[in-house]
Design a protein around this motif. Sequence first.
Motif, short mmCIF file in Angstrom:
data_model
loop_
_atom_site.label_atom_id
_atom_site.label_comp_id
_atom_site.label_asym_id
_atom_site.label_seq_id
_atom_site.Cartn_x
_atom_site.Cartn_y
_atom_site.Cartn_z
N GLY A 284 0.82 -1.20 0.00
CA GLY A 284 0.00 0.00 0.00
C GLY A 284 0.86 1.25 0.00
N TYR A 285 0.61 2.14 -0.96
CA TYR A 285 1.42 3.36 -1.08
C TYR A 285 0.67 4.63 -0.70
CZ TYR A 285 4.75 0.42 -3.52
OH TYR A 285 5.66 -0.58 -3.83
N TYR A 286 -0.63 4.65 -0.94
CA TYR A 286 -1.42 5.84 -0.64
C TYR A 286 -2.78 5.41 -0.10
CZ TYR A 286 1.96 8.44 -3.43
OH TYR A 286 3.12 8.99 -3.92
N LYS A 287 -3.32 6.25 0.79
CA LYS A 287 -4.69 6.05 1.26
C LYS A 287 -5.56 7.11 0.61
CE LYS A 287 -7.50 5.13 5.32
NZ LYS A 287 -7.56 5.03 6.80
N VAL A 288 -6.67 6.65 0.03
CA VAL A 288 -7.64 7.54 -0.62
C VAL A 288 -9.00 7.20 -0.03
CG1 VAL A 288 -8.41 8.44 -2.84
CG2 VAL A 288 -6.26 7.17 -2.71
N GLY A 289 -9.49 8.00 0.89
CA GLY A 289 -10.70 7.62 1.59
C GLY A 289 -10.45 6.35 2.38
N ASN A 290 -11.29 5.33 2.17
CA ASN A 290 -11.11 4.05 2.86
C ASN A 290 -10.32 3.04 2.02
OD1 ASN A 290 -12.59 4.42 5.37
ND2 ASN A 290 -14.41 4.62 4.08
N MET A 291 -9.90 3.47 0.85
CA MET A 291 -9.17 2.57 -0.05
C MET A 291 -7.67 2.84 0.00
SD MET A 291 -7.65 2.42 -3.34
CE MET A 291 -8.42 3.53 -4.52
N ILE A 292 -6.89 1.78 -0.10
CA ILE A 292 -5.44 1.89 -0.16
C ILE A 292 -5.00 1.51 -1.56
CG2 ILE A 292 -3.25 0.99 0.71
CD1 ILE A 292 -4.71 0.53 3.39
N GLN A 293 -4.21 2.38 -2.20
CA GLN A 293 -3.76 2.13 -3.56
C GLN A 293 -2.48 1.31 -3.57
OE1 GLN A 293 -5.25 3.21 -6.74
NE2 GLN A 293 -3.85 1.51 -7.17
N GLY A 294 -2.56 0.12 -4.17
CA GLY A 294 -1.37 -0.66 -4.41
C GLY A 294 -0.90 -0.45 -5.82
N LEU A 295 -0.15 -1.42 -6.35
CA LEU A 295 0.26 -1.36 -7.75
C LEU A 295 -0.77 -2.14 -8.57
CD1 LEU A 295 4.13 -1.85 -8.00
CD2 LEU A 295 2.79 0.22 -8.44
N GLY A 296 -1.63 -1.43 -9.26
CA GLY A 296 -2.68 -2.07 -10.04
C GLY A 296 -3.89 -2.42 -9.18
N TRP A 297 -3.66 -3.05 -8.04
CA TRP A 297 -4.74 -3.49 -7.16
C TRP A 297 -5.18 -2.37 -6.22
CZ3 TRP A 297 -6.93 -7.83 -8.53
CH2 TRP A 297 -6.17 -8.86 -9.13
N GLU A 298 -6.43 -2.46 -5.76
CA GLU A 298 -6.99 -1.53 -4.78
C GLU A 298 -7.38 -2.34 -3.55
OE1 GLU A 298 -10.03 0.19 -7.19
OE2 GLU A 298 -8.55 1.02 -8.59
N ILE A 299 -7.04 -1.83 -2.37
CA ILE A 299 -7.00 -2.64 -1.15
C ILE A 299 -7.86 -2.00 -0.05
CG2 ILE A 299 -5.42 -3.64 0.56
CD1 ILE A 299 -3.15 -3.11 -1.59
N TYR A 300 -8.54 -2.88 0.73
CA TYR A 300 -9.38 -2.44 1.84
C TYR A 300 -9.08 -3.30 3.05
CZ TYR A 300 -12.01 -0.38 -2.00
OH TYR A 300 -12.35 0.32 -3.12
N ALA A 301 -9.04 -2.66 4.23
CA ALA A 301 -8.91 -3.43 5.47
C ALA A 301 -10.12 -4.36 5.57
CB ALA A 301 -8.84 -2.50 6.66
#
Length: 396
Positions: A284-301
Amino acid sequence: MKKMSLPKLAVFAIVSLLFGTYAHAADSGGQSHLERVVNEAIGPVMEENDIPGIAVAVTIQGKRYFFNYGVASKKSGQKVTEDTIFEIGSISKTFTATLASYAAARGTLSLSDSASKYLPVLAGSSFDKISLLDLGTYTAGGLPLQFPGSVTNQKTMIAYYKNWRPTYAAGTHRRYSNPSIGLFGYLAARGMGEPFDDLMEQKLFPALGLSRTYIRVPQGQMGNYAYGYSKGNKPIRVTPGVLDSQAYGVKTTTSDMIRFVEASMDGSKLDGTLQRAVTATHTGYYKVGNMIQGLGWEIYAYPVDLARLLAGNSSEMSRKANKVTRLAPPLPPQEAVLINKTGSTNGFGAYVAFVPAKDIGIVMLANKSYPISARVKAAYRILTVLESEPAPASAR
């Protein structure tokens, strides 16, 4: 569990008769409940959005199940199977990210390098201060969703990048962008010294164990390549465009995509370098709202509620620039997360999601583009059931 209403069940039965809708896995034993869950999630989506065909694959603790509905072509009536080839649109970005991550794992490039290092013609432009990571996470400074219509070939592409000026400082805003991740993949391939399409088809896809995944569908597989359908229900396939391979050009099957999902959750069967590369795309490189931006993928706790998942996959996220919080240091790959990605072309709509901690995942490929919210809701409904119940006895 709430069941489909009688009218919807009746309509879905009619759709089954007209279009050859069916669902199956390897064997019938233990399948009735899982099959019913998937049917009840997918049936209304097909009906409400007039979708000719959908292929669904589910993985539960290493066991795969396939559910296929409708037709790959209205004209021929050919049924959808797990070997039907669909366009996956922006889910292609996860493969582009994997290739770049693989190059980084091999030491061929560093994500912190400036973009202009790999394309010297951009020296002196804004890309001297924009990194490969900025491009791969859509934080380069406001590159648009699409190229302007004047960008039609490599010459006009280079001119566009040379003259482009960022709206925001790199690393401060996320603006979802094909020209951003498209350039990311283009430069990664330049760093590896081979054409992007060749690297994908001759190296990455085979290394991942994917035998029916393509940038360029070979002539011998065209019979398995579904026709997509436009909003006017006209048959359509993706048209060539600048950096299309990198941004939205992958065509694949549910049998291959569910294998990719499994490798993303457990890459122990991959080459060690590739395993590290696949896992690194979940950083995870950045948090955008509740989403975390990975490389290509989008990540949620995880666990994640449906409202947060819908917000992260909303037009607000895909169409506008959003302020980001940089994760410093980057968040290492986690188990207790839900990782997802949507993808569309003019005639196809796709969604992939998986939860490593639960070892569950889903792939949904359709030959019509339909609302992302409908995809997320259907997948969430299925994953919620999978999360709470053990895998059926039979699979392949």
